[in-house]
Design a protein around this motif. Structure first.
Motif, PDB file in Angstrom:
ATOM      1  N   ALA A  27       0.868  -1.150   0.038  1.00 31.39           N
ATOM      2  CA  ALA A  27       0.040   0.056   0.012  1.00 31.39           C
ATOM      3  C   ALA A  27       0.902   1.099  -0.003  1.00 31.39           C
ATOM      4  CB  ALA A  27      -0.761   0.037   1.235  1.00 31.39           C
ATOM      5  N   PRO A  28       0.377   2.304  -0.750  1.00 32.48           N
ATOM      6  CA  PRO A  28       1.145   3.531  -0.652  1.00 32.48           C
ATOM      7  C   PRO A  28       1.194   4.265   0.506  1.00 32.48           C
ATOM      8  CG  PRO A  28      -0.725   3.847  -2.015  1.00 32.48           C
ATOM      9  CD  PRO A  28      -0.576   2.363  -1.634  1.00 32.48           C
ATOM     10  N   THR A  29       2.194   4.983   0.985  1.00 33.73           N
ATOM     11  CA  THR A  29       2.193   5.743   2.088  1.00 33.73           C
ATOM     12  C   THR A  29       2.470   7.315   1.870  1.00 33.73           C
ATOM     13  OG1 THR A  29       4.510   5.380   2.599  1.00 33.73           O
ATOM     14  CG2 THR A  29       3.118   3.765   3.593  1.00 33.73           C
ATOM     15  N   VAL A  30       1.937   7.928   2.908  1.00 28.19           N
ATOM     16  CA  VAL A  30       2.206   9.558   2.520  1.00 28.19           C
ATOM     17  C   VAL A  30       3.017   9.940   3.804  1.00 28.19           C
ATOM     18  CG1 VAL A  30       1.132  11.770   2.367  1.00 28.19           C
ATOM     19  CG2 VAL A  30       0.349   9.767   1.189  1.00 28.19           C
ATOM     20  N   PRO A  31       4.384  10.294   3.879  1.00 21.31           N
ATOM     21  CA  PRO A  31       4.846  10.760   2.412  1.00 21.31           C
ATOM     22  C   PRO A  31       5.463   9.327   1.752  1.00 21.31           C
ATOM     23  CG  PRO A  31       6.481  11.334   4.135  1.00 21.31           C
ATOM     24  CD  PRO A  31       5.272  10.862   4.694  1.00 21.31           C
ATOM     25  N   MET A  32       5.826   9.327   0.481  1.00 23.41           N
ATOM     26  CA  MET A  32       6.461   8.455  -0.094  1.00 23.41           C
ATOM     27  C   MET A  32       7.988   8.146   0.646  1.00 23.41           C
ATOM     28  SD  MET A  32       8.171   8.261  -3.951  1.00 23.41           S
ATOM     29  CE  MET A  32       6.332   8.092  -4.977  1.00 23.41           C
ATOM     30  N   PRO A  33       8.394   6.994   0.786  1.00 22.51           N
ATOM     31  CA  PRO A  33       9.577   6.518   1.740  1.00 22.51           C
ATOM     32  C   PRO A  33      10.867   6.933   0.763  1.00 22.51           C
ATOM     33  CG  PRO A  33       8.180   4.856   1.852  1.00 22.51           C
ATOM     34  CD  PRO A  33       7.523   5.705   0.799  1.00 22.51           C
ATOM     35  N   THR A  34      11.699   7.665   1.139  1.00 20.44           N
ATOM     36  CA  THR A  34      12.833   8.062   0.584  1.00 20.44           C
ATOM     37  C   THR A  34      14.174   7.729   1.443  1.00 20.44           C
ATOM     38  OG1 THR A  34      12.857  10.526   0.928  1.00 20.44           O
ATOM     39  CG2 THR A  34      11.720   9.922  -0.987  1.00 20.44           C
ATOM     40  N   GLN A  35      15.349   7.650   0.645  1.00 21.66           N
ATOM     41  CA  GLN A  35      16.572   7.609   1.487  1.00 21.66           C
ATOM     42  C   GLN A  35      17.789   8.472   0.650  1.00 21.66           C
ATOM     43  OE1 GLN A  35      17.819   3.459   2.003  1.00 21.66           O
ATOM     44  NE2 GLN A  35      19.874   4.137   2.271  1.00 21.66           N
ATOM     45  N   VAL A  36      18.238   9.108   1.455  1.00 20.81           N
ATOM     46  CA  VAL A  36      19.350  10.067   0.758  1.00 20.81           C
ATOM     47  C   VAL A  36      20.665   9.539   1.088  1.00 20.81           C
ATOM     48  CG1 VAL A  36      20.269  12.318   0.598  1.00 20.81           C
ATOM     49  CG2 VAL A  36      18.055  12.019   0.628  1.00 20.81           C
ATOM     50  N   VAL A  37      21.723   9.386   0.141  1.00 24.11           N
ATOM     51  CA  VAL A  37      22.926   8.931   0.105  1.00 24.11           C
ATOM     52  C   VAL A  37      23.901  10.212  -0.324  1.00 24.11           C
ATOM     53  CG1 VAL A  37      24.757   7.445  -0.498  1.00 24.11           C
ATOM     54  CG2 VAL A  37      22.389   6.604  -0.254  1.00 24.11           C
ATOM     55  N   ARG A  38      24.664  10.732   0.727  1.00 25.02           N
ATOM     56  CA  ARG A  38      25.570  11.708   0.210  1.00 25.02           C
ATOM     57  C   ARG A  38      26.514  11.549  -0.680  1.00 25.02           C
ATOM     58  NH1 ARG A  38      21.752  15.780   1.133  1.00 25.02           N
ATOM     59  NH2 ARG A  38      20.820  15.588   3.407  1.00 25.02           N
ATOM     60  N   ALA A  39      27.052  12.869  -1.530  1.00 28.18           N
ATOM     61  CA  ALA A  39      28.024  12.448  -2.424  1.00 28.18           C
ATOM     62  C   ALA A  39      29.270  12.629  -1.859  1.00 28.18           C
ATOM     63  CB  ALA A  39      27.879  13.534  -3.437  1.00 28.18           C
ATOM     64  N   ALA A  40      30.525  12.236  -2.211  1.00 20.88           N
ATOM     65  CA  ALA A  40      31.836  12.422  -1.433  1.00 20.88           C
ATOM     66  C   ALA A  40      32.255  13.757  -1.303  1.00 20.88           C
ATOM     67  CB  ALA A  40      32.878  11.490  -2.248  1.00 20.88           C
ATOM     68  N   CYS A  41      31.518  14.955  -1.722  1.00 21.46           N
ATOM     69  CA  CYS A  41      31.773  16.252  -1.563  1.00 21.46           C
ATOM     70  C   CYS A  41      30.776  16.833  -1.583  1.00 21.46           C
ATOM     71  CB  CYS A  41      32.834  16.680  -2.950  1.00 21.46           C
ATOM     72  SG  CYS A  41      31.758  16.358  -4.625  1.00 21.46           S
ATOM     73  N   PRO A  42      30.516  18.310  -1.326  1.00 21.91           N
ATOM     74  CA  PRO A  42      29.426  18.994  -1.144  1.00 21.91           C
ATOM     75  C   PRO A  42      28.720  18.986  -2.786  1.00 21.91           C
ATOM     76  CG  PRO A  42      31.084  20.232  -0.179  1.00 21.91           C
ATOM     77  CD  PRO A  42      31.998  19.174  -0.793  1.00 21.91           C
ATOM     78  N   ALA A  43      27.297  18.963  -2.669  1.00 22.30           N
ATOM     79  CA  ALA A  43      26.579  18.806  -4.007  1.00 22.30           C
ATOM     80  C   ALA A  43      25.464  19.717  -4.092  1.00 22.30           C
ATOM     81  CB  ALA A  43      26.590  17.419  -4.069  1.00 22.30           C
ATOM     82  N   ASP A  44      25.177  20.273  -5.270  1.00 23.26           N
ATOM     83  CA  ASP A  44      24.107  21.091  -5.358  1.00 23.26           C
ATOM     84  C   ASP A  44      23.090  20.457  -6.428  1.00 23.26           C
ATOM     85  OD1 ASP A  44      25.328  21.648  -7.680  1.00 23.26           O
ATOM     86  OD2 ASP A  44      25.500  23.861  -7.423  1.00 23.26           O
ATOM     87  N   THR A  45      23.405  19.085  -6.956  1.00 16.27           N
ATOM     88  CA  THR A  45      22.541  18.155  -7.626  1.00 16.27           C
ATOM     89  C   THR A  45      22.151  17.217  -6.898  1.00 16.27           C
ATOM     90  OG1 THR A  45      23.844  19.105  -9.521  1.00 16.27           O
ATOM     91  CG2 THR A  45      22.957  16.904  -9.897  1.00 16.27           C
ATOM     92  N   LEU A  46      20.786  16.719  -7.203  1.00 19.61           N
ATOM     93  CA  LEU A  46      20.310  15.368  -6.580  1.00 19.61           C
ATOM     94  C   LEU A  46      19.755  14.482  -7.540  1.00 19.61           C
ATOM     95  CD1 LEU A  46      19.082  14.192  -3.933  1.00 19.61           C
ATOM     96  CD2 LEU A  46      16.693  15.437  -4.668  1.00 19.61           C
ATOM     97  N   LEU A  47      20.318  13.291  -7.554  1.00 21.42           N
ATOM     98  CA  LEU A  47      19.948  12.252  -8.304  1.00 21.42           C
ATOM     99  C   LEU A  47      19.040  11.271  -7.803  1.00 21.42           C
ATOM    100  CD1 LEU A  47      20.521  10.680 -11.248  1.00 21.42           C
ATOM    101  CD2 LEU A  47      22.509   9.681  -9.948  1.00 21.42           C
ATOM    102  N   VAL A  48      17.884  11.392  -8.416  1.00 21.04           N
ATOM    103  CA  VAL A  48      16.562  10.567  -7.973  1.00 21.04           C
ATOM    104  C   VAL A  48      16.569   9.147  -8.555  1.00 21.04           C
ATOM    105  CG1 VAL A  48      14.288  10.568  -7.367  1.00 21.04           C
ATOM    106  CG2 VAL A  48      15.450  12.688  -7.278  1.00 21.04           C
ATOM    107  N   LEU A  49      16.434   8.284  -7.995  1.00 22.22           N
ATOM    108  CA  LEU A  49      16.592   6.575  -8.366  1.00 22.22           C
ATOM    109  C   LEU A  49      15.128   6.071  -8.259  1.00 22.22           C
ATOM    110  CD1 LEU A  49      19.915   5.371  -7.791  1.00 22.22           C
ATOM    111  CD2 LEU A  49      19.325   6.897  -9.504  1.00 22.22           C
ATOM    112  N   LEU A  50      14.558   5.606  -9.309  1.00 19.32           N
ATOM    113  CA  LEU A  50      13.124   5.187  -9.273  1.00 19.32           C
ATOM    114  C   LEU A  50      13.002   3.531  -9.742  1.00 19.32           C
ATOM    115  CD1 LEU A  50      10.876   7.834 -11.024  1.00 19.32           C
ATOM    116  CD2 LEU A  50      11.585   7.460  -8.438  1.00 19.32           C
ATOM    117  N   PRO A  51      12.505   2.692  -8.832  1.00 21.32           N
ATOM    118  CA  PRO A  51      12.851   1.227  -9.172  1.00 21.32           C
ATOM    119  C   PRO A  51      11.960   0.896 -10.029  1.00 21.32           C
ATOM    120  CG  PRO A  51      11.766   1.529  -6.966  1.00 21.32           C
ATOM    121  CD  PRO A  51      12.021   3.074  -7.657  1.00 21.32           C
ATOM    122  N   GLY A  52      12.193  -0.307 -10.510  1.00 21.28           N
ATOM    123  CA  GLY A  52      11.186  -1.073 -11.251  1.00 21.28           C
ATOM    124  C   GLY A  52      10.025  -1.828 -10.756  1.00 21.28           C
TER     125      GLY A  52
END
Length: 259
Positions: A27-52
């Motif tokens: 069942a979907p939940t609100v909010p959608m579960p997310t997990q953030v993995v930080r880059a090895a350096c400060p980053a102003d770009t976010l790469l979002v991965l969506l599963p199959g």
């Protein structure tokens, strides 16, 4: 926000239509579960991965080695693993949740760029999101995306390809909600690729040459610049997606950490 009433047909086509399979859908939940993995350096770009359709977000690393590949190449992008599972497609909320739980959060966190990368159903969801809410994504990476069923794809192929195809006013099977969504998706892809040299966001496509959806992939690939298309031998599974991801990271203009 747009609603896309196609889930039952899509579920059937993606191989989860048995009673047991439907009962096992989360069942979907609100909010959608997310997990953030930080880059090895400060980053102003976010790469979002969506599963199959039948993948968990853990598989991006466990089966694909995607996060390790990003670290090895010192990509200056934080990664958000978004658990956009089939339940969100079933209740038509996937675009709403991506906007509220991914893009709104990215803006609040100060990211300047947000890229979407999806496999299979996640590739379809990436395209669906940009079509429904254009202009918020900095780039799209779709690997082996679901793009529709043979009748429409054969029609486009018979017309001489996506750029020569003239979309009909309605789908051949007007009673099939998925057929109408497929038609709208390909109509949007035709418009997007028509101005691909300067289109925003840039669209990158990867697929296995023996993938069960490869006929549609080849049609889309023919309308994209060659440098935005990646192929590998094989079908629709993690060994292919792992190889494609490594190709993608060599060519997609994601920022790199300073040496």
């Amino acid at each position: 926000m747009r609603r896309f009433f196609f889930f039952p047909a899509l579920l059937l086509l993606l191989g989860a239509a048995t009673i047991a399979g439907c009962a096992a859908l989360r069942a979907p939940t609100v909010p959608m579960p997310t997990q953030v993995v930080r880059a090895a350096c400060p980053a102003d770009t976010l790469l979002v991965l969506l599963p199959g359709a039948h993948s968990s977000i853990d598989e991006f690393e466990q089966d694909g080695g995607w996060l390790s590949a990003l670290r090895a190449r010192r990509i200056a992008a934080d990664v958000m693993l978004a658990d956009a599972h089939m339940g969100y497609y079933r209740d038509q909320s996937v675009v709403d949740r991506l906007q509220a739980d991914v893009f709104a959060q990215a803006r609040a966190a100060g990211y300047r760029q947000v890229w979407l990368a999806g496999i299979s159903l996640g590739g379809f969801g990436s395209l669906l999101n940009e079509w429904a809410v254009p202009g918020r994504t900095s780039g799209l990476i779709v690997l082996a995306p679901y793009l529709g069923e043979p009748p429409l794809i054969k029609q486009i192929e018979a017309a001489g390809g996506l750029r020569r195809w003239q979309p009909p006013a309605q789908a051949p099977d007007a009673d099939d909600p998925l057929a109408e969504v497929e038609l709208r998706l390909w109509r949007w892809l035709r418009q997007h690729t028509a101005g691909e040299a300067g289109a925003r966001p840039p669209l990158y496509l990867g697929y296995g040459t023996e993938d069960r959806f490869a006929q549609g992939h080849r049609l889309l690939a023919a309308a994209l610049p060659a440098e935005r298309v990646f192929t590998t031998p094989g079908g629709h599974d993690w060994p292919q997606w792992r190889r494609l991801w490594l190709q993608v990271l060599e060519r997609v203009p994601l920022p790199r950490c300073a040496a």
